[in-house]
Scaffold this active site. Structure first.
Site, PDB file in Angstrom:
ATOM      1  N   CYS A 259       0.815  -1.203   0.000  1.00  0.00           N
ATOM      2  CA  CYS A 259       0.000   0.000   0.000  1.00  0.00           C
ATOM      3  C   CYS A 259       0.850   1.255   0.000  1.00  0.00           C
ATOM      4  CB  CYS A 259      -0.940   0.003   1.208  1.00  0.00           C
ATOM      5  SG  CYS A 259      -0.074  -0.161   2.765  1.00  0.00           S
TER       6      CYS A 259
ATOM      7  N   SER B   1       8.249  -1.626 -15.842  1.00  0.00           N
ATOM      8  CA  SER B   1       9.275  -1.602 -14.806  1.00  0.00           C
ATOM      9  C   SER B   1      10.678  -1.901 -15.309  1.00  0.00           C
ATOM     10  CB  SER B   1       8.904  -2.579 -13.688  1.00  0.00           C
ATOM     11  OG  SER B   1       8.707  -3.872 -14.206  1.00  0.00           O
TER      12      SER B   1
ATOM     13  N   CYS C 202       9.063 -12.381   1.337  1.00  0.00           N
ATOM     14  CA  CYS C 202       9.219 -11.173   2.148  1.00  0.00           C
ATOM     15  C   CYS C 202       8.136 -11.143   3.213  1.00  0.00           C
ATOM     16  CB  CYS C 202       9.125  -9.921   1.281  1.00  0.00           C
ATOM     17  SG  CYS C 202       9.241  -8.387   2.221  1.00  0.00           S
TER      18      CYS C 202
ATOM     19  N   CYS D  19      17.852  -4.023   3.094  1.00  0.00           N
ATOM     20  CA  CYS D  19      17.453  -5.408   3.306  1.00  0.00           C
ATOM     21  C   CYS D  19      17.516  -6.160   1.982  1.00  0.00           C
ATOM     22  CB  CYS D  19      16.036  -5.473   3.881  1.00  0.00           C
ATOM     23  SG  CYS D  19      15.398  -7.161   4.073  1.00  0.00           S
TER      24      CYS D  19
ATOM     25  N   ASP E  97      14.230  -7.216 -17.939  1.00  0.00           N
ATOM     26  CA  ASP E  97      13.134  -7.187 -16.973  1.00  0.00           C
ATOM     27  C   ASP E  97      13.729  -6.927 -15.601  1.00  0.00           C
ATOM     28  OD1 ASP E  97      10.578  -7.267 -15.999  1.00  0.00           O
ATOM     29  OD2 ASP E  97      10.188  -9.360 -16.521  1.00  0.00           O
ATOM     30  N   ASP E  98      12.880  -6.480 -14.662  1.00  0.00           N
ATOM     31  CA  ASP E  98      13.390  -6.136 -13.337  1.00  0.00           C
ATOM     32  C   ASP E  98      13.594  -7.361 -12.457  1.00  0.00           C
ATOM     33  OD1 ASP E  98      10.853  -6.336 -11.381  1.00  0.00           O
ATOM     34  OD2 ASP E  98      10.237  -5.620 -13.350  1.00  0.00           O
TER      35      ASP E  98
ATOM     36  N   TYR F  64      11.842  -2.169  -8.239  1.00  0.00           N
ATOM     37  CA  TYR F  64      10.534  -2.357  -8.878  1.00  0.00           C
ATOM     38  C   TYR F  64       9.413  -1.464  -8.344  1.00  0.00           C
ATOM     39  CZ  TYR F  64       6.186  -4.677 -10.255  1.00  0.00           C
ATOM     40  OH  TYR F  64       4.930  -4.937 -10.732  1.00  0.00           O
TER      41      TYR F  64
ATOM     42  N   GLY G  24      -0.997   0.258  -4.867  1.00  0.00           N
ATOM     43  CA  GLY G  24      -2.196  -0.481  -4.499  1.00  0.00           C
ATOM     44  C   GLY G  24      -3.369  -0.048  -5.329  1.00  0.00           C
TER      45      GLY G  24
ATOM     46  N   CYS H  14      14.071  -1.488   2.290  1.00  0.00           N
ATOM     47  CA  CYS H  14      13.756  -2.492   1.263  1.00  0.00           C
ATOM     48  C   CYS H  14      14.416  -2.138  -0.067  1.00  0.00           C
ATOM     49  CB  CYS H  14      12.242  -2.592   1.092  1.00  0.00           C
ATOM     50  SG  CYS H  14      11.732  -3.684  -0.249  1.00  0.00           S
TER      51      CYS H  14
ATOM     52  N   ASN I  66       1.488   1.181   6.100  1.00  0.00           N
ATOM     53  CA  ASN I  66       2.199   0.499   5.019  1.00  0.00           C
ATOM     54  C   ASN I  66       3.206  -0.434   5.657  1.00  0.00           C
ATOM     55  OD1 ASN I  66       3.507  -0.289   2.676  1.00  0.00           O
ATOM     56  ND2 ASN I  66       4.720   1.566   2.521  1.00  0.00           N
ATOM     57  N   GLY I  67       3.058  -1.729   5.452  1.00  0.00           N
ATOM     58  CA  GLY I  67       3.979  -2.688   6.028  1.00  0.00           C
ATOM     59  C   GLY I  67       3.289  -3.989   6.374  1.00  0.00           C
TER      60      GLY I  67
ATOM     61  N   CYS J 227      15.175 -11.155   0.363  1.00  0.00           N
ATOM     62  CA  CYS J 227      14.553 -11.927  -0.720  1.00  0.00           C
ATOM     63  C   CYS J 227      15.598 -12.522  -1.658  1.00  0.00           C
ATOM     64  CB  CYS J 227      13.560 -11.072  -1.496  1.00  0.00           C
ATOM     65  SG  CYS J 227      14.240  -9.533  -2.143  1.00  0.00           S
TER      66      CYS J 227
END
Length: 523
Positions: A39, A321, A420, A471, A383-384, A280, A65, A274, A139-140, A474
């Site tokens: 979000c 992206s 994630c 971080c 691509d990303d 992205y 979102g 992040c 958001n989170g 992922c």
């Protein structure tokens, strides 16, 4: 039963797919298999047009979102909200936002998983408690949500949504701390995971980030003195607010008629922003974590050209992206960039779901190859990221059908091997293709002539002295904060609130924490 895909048969039926060595089946009801940000949030204080500016800012954050939006405005000590399912333009059509008087507002756009686009889960949430009313937008994702909710229910709390954000309101309500912002601090000290939050009361706006700073939150100011908070600077730009700075990890900012108070009351942790925001999620025109997103993506593309060169005739991007990274790759390699894939922005889930015939068209509904660019050419496709591999497979097939003689996939991020837990919707680890196959097997599966990913060392190199402050979980499988629970809540919500649905529905809202995932970051 759906057909299984063998590695050497990328032209099989794509309506539903199964990894041949894993046995995991995927329904193809949407072109976009990318990880999704949960979000975006906005907060405005001291602006006579708070509600309309809030709606505009949410429009700028629509990419974060698309399934619901809401605004809460304060007018004469009363909190009034408008929430709805759908895009910002749909929720606030006919000038609804303009009709909400008040000089302070918070807003939210949301993305949910498991089909849970229910109105009652659309934020901001508003609750009354002993000393007044409070609204919150989040958001989170909380990794100890289940534990906190069980504790609160044991003490008599009744939940009306399936969102982890509601836990925060309950914790505030039972806090005995004074003044109000200390209630927020006391509540957030019990949270584990990622949270960038904006709160609104009758006379205050409060913004804060978790001690690790996983999710972004910035502060700006309008020419009339209004203070604005938003997930990205692109929201500030649209309402002509000047970017001032980030909200620091662990910082609590309290805005009222007397000005802004900055209070670093949360325990200090090593920053872990992040990295996927720069790969992205964020808009290219945004500044996130103090860095230009556009410049980051261009550098990723240039590095790919140096690390993984290949003889080719044209560089194209998977829109939208992959565009900036493709420009960087083309500039570094000296090979011309051309728009070889055209994306339709007018096809959504509501259109592609109705019939199996339409669903079978898959990626063709959203991406169209330009034969004049591709036919008879050796093509590099940027691509990303690759998540499950299903979309990449179909893109390769499209390009072959358009006459490409060679297809070389270049991915502007390292292989994604872990889910994630910090506000990003990723599949379970078992569904991540890079967690199950090496690069050569992935190349064979998607059917391209060569495949290369950006190395994690290059990613860290770009961040320079800031590299330890990001971080990479992922990509590495090493997590700054691991859930203490056996299962964690998905980034979105359950299909129901646990009162009306089946047990299976409720279980679909949780994912198992793999035992082989560890705490800590790789420096």
């Amino acid at each position: 039963m759906p057909n299984s895909l063998s590695f050497n048969n990328p032209s099989s039926n794509f309506a539903s797919e199964t990894y041949p060595d894993v046995g995991i089946e995927f329904d193809d009801d949407d072109y976009d298999e990318k990880p999704r940000e949960e979000c975006g949030v906005v907060g405005i204080f001291g602006d006579p047009k708070a509600s309309s500016d809030c709606a505009l800012a949410l429009h700028a954050l629509q990419h974060r979102g698309q399934e619901g939006a809401g605004i809460v405005v304060v007018n004469e000590n009363v909190l009034t909200s408008i929430t709805g399912v759908g895009l910002v333009s749909e929720v606030f059509k006919d000038g609804k936002a303009d009709k909400l008087p008040g000089s302070s507002a918070i807003g939210h756009v949301r993305y949910s998983t498991a089909g849970s686009s229910m109105l009652k889960n659309v934020q901001p949430f508003v609750a009354g408690y002993q000393y007044g009313s409070v609204g919150v937008a989040h958001n989170g994702n909380l990794v100890n949500y289940r534990t906190l909710r069980a504790m609160l229910e044991d003490h008599g709390s009744i939940f009306s949504t399936s969102s982890d954000t509601e836990v925060i309101l309950h914790l505030i309500a039972i806090s005995k701390a004074r003044p109000f912002f200390l209630r927020i601090v006391e509540a957030c000290e019990q949270l584990e995971g990622a949270y960038s939050l904006v709160f609104i009361t009758e006379d205050k706006l409060v913004a804060m980030r978790d001690p690790y700073g996983f999710r972004p939150l910035v502060m700006g100011r309008k020419s009339n003195g209004a203070v604005v908070f938003a997930s990205e600077t692109c929201a500030l730009d649209l309402i002509e607010a000047t970017y001032e700075r980030e909200v620091n990890p662990g910082e609590v900012l309290v805005v009222d008629k007397d000005g802004i108070q900055s209070l670093c009351l949360m325990p200090h942790r090593e920053r872990k922003a992040c990295i996927f925001e720069h790969i992205y999620f964020a808009q290219p025109n945004s500044i996130v974590f103090g860095r230009s997103v556009y410049e980051s993506r261009e550098k990723y593309g240039r590095s790919l050209a140096r690390e993984s060169p290949v003889e080719c005739d044209v560089v194209i991007a998977v829109p939208d992206s992959g565009m900036v990274a493709a420009l960087g790759y083309a500039a570094e390699s000296g090979v011309p960039f051309k728009q070889g894939l055209i994306r339709s922005h007018y096809v959504g889930r509501t259109f592609i779901q109705p019939t199996q015939t339409i669903r079978d068209l898959g990626v063709k509904l959203k991406l169209a190859p330009v034969k004049a660019v591709i036919e008879g050419k050796r093509v590099v496709v940027i691509d990303d990221s690759i998540v499950r591999g299903t979309t990449s497979l179909k893109i390769v097939r499209l390009l072959k059908e358009a006459g490409a003689t060679e297809i070389h996939m270049r991915i502007a991020s390292p292989p994604i091997i872990g889910s994630c837990y910090y506000g990003v919707d990723t599949p379970s680890s078992e569904e991540l293709i890079s967690n199950r196959m090496d690069v050569e097997k992935i190349r064979n599966y998607i059917g391209c002539d060569s495949l290369a990913f950006l190395s994690i060392d290059s990613l860290r190199k770009f961040m320079g002295e800031d590299a330890p402050g990001f971080c990479y979980a992922c990509f590495s499988g090493h997590y700054p904060v691991m859930p203490k629970e056996l299962k964690v809540k998905k980034v979105g919500d359950f299909v129901d609130d646990g009162l009306n649905g089946s047990m299976k529905t409720m279980e679909d809202g949780w994912v198992q924490v793999p035992k082989n995932q560890t705490v800590g970051t790789v420096n």
